[in-house]
Design an enzyme around this catalytic site. Structure first.
Site: not given
Ligand code: 5GP
Ligand code: ZN
Length: 115
Positions: A94-96, A101
């Site tokens: 689920g990493q996007s 982070h």
């Molecule tokens: P992942 O899916 O990679 O574990 O989590 C990425 C997170 O980054 C997601 O929860 C998404 O909502 C958050 N995110 C994506 N773009 C931005 C942004 O521009 N600003 C902030 N504050 N969060 C973001």
């Protein structure tokens, strides 16, 4: 893999993209997730660009420790009940955003196991 140059979270660290920053220390930054999935949803990142946890090396141990301590500080301020830290590593998990982070989630009951 997107490198530092095009990295969204590196731009947040550089204040080139606005975010609600809550706390920082020498090696880590905490800011609110733009699309919260819980009443408190904070992201804590190392200031050094690492695409994911699998890219961390022994020399990153100090920075990773500071990430956890900053997550703890945010949770201590906002979350008197329990909370959960999540690291999604890799697209299948689920990493996007490919800058390491830690999600800090709380403020509602959290089911186990996660989906
Ligand atoms: P992942 O899916 O990679 O574990 O989590 C990425 C997170 O980054 C997601 O929860 C998404 O909502 C958050 N995110 C994506 N773009 C931005 C942004 O521009 N600003 C902030 N504050 N969060 C973001
Ligand atoms: Zn980055």
């Amino acid at each position: 893999m997107i490198g530092r140059m095009g990295c969204l979270f590196c731009k947040i660290i550089a204040r080139e993209i606005p975010s609600e920053i809550l706390a920082e220390n020498e090696h880590a930054l905490a800011f609110r997730d733009i699309n919260p999935v819980a009443p408190t949803h904070v992201l804590v990142i190392p200031k050094k660009h690492l695409a994911g946890l699998s890219d961390a090396a022994p020399e990153d141990g100090g920075a990773l420790g500071e990430v956890l301590l900053l997550a703890r500080a945010v949770a201590a301020k906002e979350l008197s009940q329990g909370y959960r830290l999540v690291i999604n590593n890799g697209a299948d998990a689920g990493q996007s955003v490919f800058h390491l982070h830690v999600h800090v989630l709380g403020g509602r009951p959290l089911a186990w196991p996660p989906g």
